[in-house]
Design a protein around this motif. Structure first.
Motif, short mmCIF file in Angstrom:
data_model
loop_
_atom_site.label_atom_id
_atom_site.label_comp_id
_atom_site.label_asym_id
_atom_site.label_seq_id
_atom_site.Cartn_x
_atom_site.Cartn_y
_atom_site.Cartn_z
N LEU A 1 9.66 14.57 7.29
CA LEU A 1 8.61 13.71 6.75
C LEU A 1 8.40 13.99 5.27
N ASN A 2 8.36 15.25 4.90
CA ASN A 2 8.18 15.61 3.49
C ASN A 2 9.36 15.14 2.64
N ASP A 3 10.58 15.31 3.17
CA ASP A 3 11.76 14.85 2.42
C ASP A 3 11.74 13.33 2.25
N ALA A 4 11.34 12.62 3.31
CA ALA A 4 11.29 11.15 3.24
C ALA A 4 10.23 10.71 2.24
N ARG A 5 9.07 11.36 2.26
CA ARG A 5 8.01 11.00 1.32
C ARG A 5 8.45 11.28 -0.12
N ASN B 1 10.35 9.09 -5.37
CA ASN B 1 11.39 9.10 -6.41
C ASN B 1 12.19 7.79 -6.45
N LYS B 2 11.73 6.79 -5.69
CA LYS B 2 12.35 5.47 -5.62
C LYS B 2 13.77 5.52 -5.03
N GLN B 3 14.01 6.54 -4.25
CA GLN B 3 15.26 6.62 -3.49
C GLN B 3 15.02 5.99 -2.12
N TYR B 4 14.86 4.66 -2.11
CA TYR B 4 14.35 3.98 -0.93
C TYR B 4 15.34 3.98 0.23
N GLU B 5 16.60 3.86 -0.05
CA GLU B 5 17.58 3.90 1.05
C GLU B 5 17.59 5.26 1.74
N LYS B 6 17.51 6.31 0.93
CA LYS B 6 17.45 7.66 1.51
C LYS B 6 16.17 7.83 2.31
N ALA B 7 15.06 7.32 1.77
CA ALA B 7 13.78 7.42 2.47
C ALA B 7 13.83 6.66 3.79
N PRO C 1 0.84 -1.20 0.00
CA PRO C 1 0.00 0.00 0.00
C PRO C 1 0.87 1.24 0.00
N LEU C 2 0.32 2.30 -0.42
CA LEU C 2 1.05 3.56 -0.40
C LEU C 2 1.44 3.91 1.03
N ILE C 3 2.43 4.73 1.14
CA ILE C 3 2.87 5.13 2.47
C ILE C 3 1.74 5.86 3.17
N ALA C 4 1.67 5.62 4.44
CA ALA C 4 0.59 6.21 5.24
C ALA C 4 0.90 7.67 5.55
N ALA D 1 10.67 7.03 13.31
CA ALA D 1 9.99 5.76 13.53
C ALA D 1 9.34 5.65 14.89
N ASP D 2 9.90 6.27 15.90
CA ASP D 2 9.34 6.16 17.25
C ASP D 2 8.25 7.19 17.51
N LYS D 3 7.92 8.01 16.53
CA LYS D 3 6.91 9.05 16.74
C LYS D 3 5.50 8.46 16.78
N ASN D 4 5.19 7.57 15.82
CA ASN D 4 3.85 6.95 15.76
C ASN D 4 3.86 5.75 14.81
N ASP D 5 2.73 5.06 14.69
CA ASP D 5 2.63 3.86 13.87
C ASP D 5 2.84 4.18 12.39
N GLU D 6 2.34 5.31 11.93
CA GLU D 6 2.48 5.66 10.52
C GLU D 6 3.95 5.82 10.13
N ALA D 7 4.70 6.51 10.97
CA ALA D 7 6.12 6.71 10.69
C ALA D 7 6.86 5.36 10.69
N ARG D 8 6.56 4.48 11.64
CA ARG D 8 7.23 3.17 11.68
C ARG D 8 6.84 2.32 10.47
N TYR D 9 5.57 2.36 10.10
CA TYR D 9 5.10 1.59 8.95
C TYR D 9 5.80 2.06 7.67
N ASN D 10 5.90 3.39 7.49
CA ASN D 10 6.58 3.93 6.31
C ASN D 10 8.07 3.57 6.32
N TYR D 11 8.66 3.58 7.49
CA TYR D 11 10.06 3.19 7.63
C TYR D 11 10.25 1.73 7.21
N ALA D 12 9.33 0.87 7.63
CA ALA D 12 9.40 -0.55 7.26
C ALA D 12 9.24 -0.73 5.75
N ASN D 13 8.31 0.04 5.14
CA ASN D 13 8.12 -0.06 3.69
C ASN D 13 9.37 0.38 2.92
#
Length: 270
Positions: free
Chosen positions: A24-28, A33-39, A7-10, A47-59
């Motif tokens: 957050l904007n830079d990571a998104r 841009n498919k720069q996944y390592e940078k993201a 799914p798309l990033i939350a 990641a420790d801020k909330n579930d959305e940030a951790r989920y996006n980090y995992a993706n």
């Protein structure tokens, strides 16, 4: 094949300062841009801020093929979270990528039980069926392998018998080659002896021809030598029969002396 759809990033509702929103904007942006390592690096700070940030980090980790770290972050999404079904689904994809089919199947089953989105349910069912078919295929392959292993002793015995037979044939061929080499060497030796005998015979014939030629030359020279010898003997005889001038003079003197002696003797007689 598994769809491995993510799914798309939350959208993270952060209760933080301006710097967190900028990160957050830079990571998104990097993720899009498919720069996944940078993201992943940027999301890790949130990641420790909330579930959305951790989920996006995992993706982001998953997209950069860091499957095990991604699984660790998916596992931290708590039960009851709106992202739990998606986290389980993506965890199943990560296990499948690692070849861990049993764990992938359990993750898909868990995700299907709590998924409420119809599209997500379809994806889970599809991947779950693919995993089951793959496990069945592997089971059949293992069964075939076991059957082949059971047949291997007989095959091995047959192979050993064939190898032994081939070894005997090779030895026989080797003996024949050795025998042929010996025959060839013997024939070569006989041929060399024959050549040497022929060479000796040729030399003898040549010596004989040279000897005959020499005798012929001697015979041709004999009349000339005989003539020369006769002339030499004739000359010697002539020299013996005719006295030299000195001898003639001595002879004449002797005759005069004898004549005188005779005359004197005659005169002295009475």
């Amino acid at each position: 094949m598994p769809r491995y759809l993510l799914p798309l990033i939350a959208a993270a509702a952060l209760h933080a300062g301006v710097m967190d929103f900028q990160t957050l904007n830079d990571a998104r942006q990097a993720y899009q841009n498919k720069q996944y390592e940078k993201a992943a690096t940027l999301y890790s700070t949130l990641a420790d801020k909330n579930d959305e940030a951790r989920y996006n980090y995992a993706n982001a980790l998953y997209r950069s093929k860091q499957f095990k770290p991604a699984l660790k972050q998916y596992g931290k999404i708590p039960d009851g979270s709106a992202l739990k079904a998606q986290a389980l689904y993506n965890a199943g994809n990560a296990h499948a990528q690692l070849g861990e089919l049993d764990r992938a199947e359990r993750a898909y089953d868990s995700a299907l039980k709590i998924a409420k989105d119809d599209a997500l349910q379809e994806d889970i069912k599809h991947n779950l069926e693919v995993i089951k078919q793959e496990k069945k295929k592997q089971k059949q392959q293992n069964k075939d392998q076991d059957k082949q292993n059971d047949q291997n002793p007989q095959d091995k015995k047959n192979d050993q018998g064939q190898d032994q037979k081939n070894g005997q044939q090779n030895n026989q061929s080797k003996d024949e080659d050795q025998k042929q080499n010996q025959n060839d060497q013997q024939q070569n030796g006989q041929k060399q002896d024959k050549q040497q005998d022929q060479s000796h015979q040729n030399r003898n014939d040549a010596d004989k021809q040279n000897q005959e030629g020499k005798q012929h030359d001697d015979q041709r020279q004999s009349p000339q030598k005989e003539q020369e010898q006769a002339q030499k003997e004739q000359q010697q005889g002539k020299n013996t029969s005719e006295p030299s001038e000195d001898e003639k003079q001595q002879g004449a003197g002797a005759e005069d002396e004898n004549t005188t002696r005779c005359s004197s003797a005659a005169a002295s007689r009475p």
